[in-house]
Design an enzyme around this catalytic site. Structure first.
Site, PDB file in Angstrom:
ATOM      1  N   SER A  90       0.833  -1.196   0.000  1.00  0.00           N
ATOM      2  CA  SER A  90       0.000   0.000   0.000  1.00  0.00           C
ATOM      3  C   SER A  90       0.879   1.262   0.000  1.00  0.00           C
ATOM      4  O   SER A  90       1.706   1.427  -0.892  1.00  0.00           O
ATOM      5  CB  SER A  90      -0.968  -0.057   1.186  1.00  0.00           C
ATOM      6  OG  SER A  90      -1.966   0.931   1.077  1.00  0.00           O
ATOM      7  N   ASP A 119     -10.019  -4.913  -4.234  1.00  0.00           N
ATOM      8  CA  ASP A 119      -9.473  -3.875  -3.342  1.00  0.00           C
ATOM      9  C   ASP A 119     -10.381  -2.632  -3.364  1.00  0.00           C
ATOM     10  O   ASP A 119     -10.512  -1.980  -4.397  1.00  0.00           O
ATOM     11  CB  ASP A 119      -8.057  -3.496  -3.812  1.00  0.00           C
ATOM     12  CG  ASP A 119      -7.308  -2.643  -2.795  1.00  0.00           C
ATOM     13  OD1 ASP A 119      -7.962  -1.900  -2.029  1.00  0.00           O
ATOM     14  OD2 ASP A 119      -6.068  -2.717  -2.777  1.00  0.00           O
ATOM     15  N   HIS A 167      -8.068  -5.254   0.200  1.00  0.00           N
ATOM     16  CA  HIS A 167      -6.827  -4.501   0.411  1.00  0.00           C
ATOM     17  C   HIS A 167      -5.969  -5.260   1.430  1.00  0.00           C
ATOM     18  O   HIS A 167      -5.826  -4.860   2.584  1.00  0.00           O
ATOM     19  CB  HIS A 167      -7.144  -3.084   0.889  1.00  0.00           C
ATOM     20  CG  HIS A 167      -5.961  -2.162   0.835  1.00  0.00           C
ATOM     21  ND1 HIS A 167      -5.294  -1.869  -0.335  1.00  0.00           N
ATOM     22  CD2 HIS A 167      -5.303  -1.483   1.817  1.00  0.00           C
ATOM     23  CE1 HIS A 167      -4.294  -1.051  -0.072  1.00  0.00           C
ATOM     24  NE2 HIS A 167      -4.277  -0.807   1.223  1.00  0.00           N
TER      25      HIS A 167
END
Length: 232
Positions: A122, A177, A211
């Site tokens: 991320s 995600d 995610h």
């Protein structure tokens, strides 16, 4: 092991998973927003190679605009998570310098740059892409999980004289995600192909994954590391 960790602020309290034998390579891995190095040190321990040192630094705690200025671990400020959101250019560049200081420290301690992989998840993956592509040393590769390329409009010009033109990049993204849509990951992969040799960019997506990471992704990461950092 010589070298003074205190001169590199992020190394002083980074989580380090030492090799079980002589360390001839290093993986520096950066966590996502609000996390710490501990969770990724655990994940990497499960796929570790005995001659590789894994370094998982903690981001400093700063107010994050995206989260109503709440103070949390963050590599730089985030204003939004869309390709055209404003970006914290000064913060991104400062964070990249701090990661480059870790790379320099490892080189001084005997691990050549072509035996160092930089990676992250991320926001950490975003920083690993930006840092590696602007690094003056030729690194072994980049692991970019569920992320994007910060300051993407500055590339390919921002890439440091093409030192890392041939760097291998493993980019992985969950297809479900909700935070950083897989479409953003795909746009990033296309952009990366304009910065490095296109055949060096692998973009893998995982159905049903949000995610986060998944076992298949971690196996892909393990294979990528083994291939780029063979035993010597």
């Amino acid at each position: 092991m010589c070298g003074n960790n205190m001169s590199v602020p992020l190394l002083a309290d980074a989580v380090t998973v030492s090799g079980a034998e002589r360390e001839t390579a290093a993986v520096i891995f950066l966590h996502g927003l609000g996390d710490t190095g501990h969770s990724w040190a655990d994940a990497l321990s499960a796929i570790r190679l005995p001659y590789v040192k894994y370094i998982c630094p903690h981001a400093p705690r700063i107010p994050v605009t995206l989260n109503m200025k709440m103070v949390m671990p963050s590599w730089f400020d985030l204003m939004g998570l869309t390709p055209d959101a404003p970006e914290d250019e000064a913060g991104i560049k400062k964070a990249a310098e701090n990661i480059k200081a870790i790379i320099e420290h490892e080189i001084k301690n005997g691990i050549p740059p072509n035996r160092i992989i930089l990676g992250g998840f991320s926001q950490g993956g975003a920083l690993s892409l930006y840092t590696a592509l602007t690094c003056q040393h030729q690194l072994a590769g980049i692991v970019a999980l569920s992320c994007w390329l910060p300051l993407h409009k500055a590339f390919p010009q921002a890439a440091n004289n093409g030192v890392n033109k041939d760097i291998a990049i493993l980019q992985c993204h969950g297809e479900m995600d909700p935070m950083i849509p897989v479409r953003f990951g795909a746009l990033t992969a296309e952009k990366l192909k304009s910065v490095v040799t296109p055949t060096k960019v692998q973009f893998k997506t995982y159905p049903g994954v949000m995610h986060s990471s998944c076992p298949q992704e971690m196996m892909a990461v393990k294979e990528f590391i083994e291939k780029l950092l063979p035993r010597i």
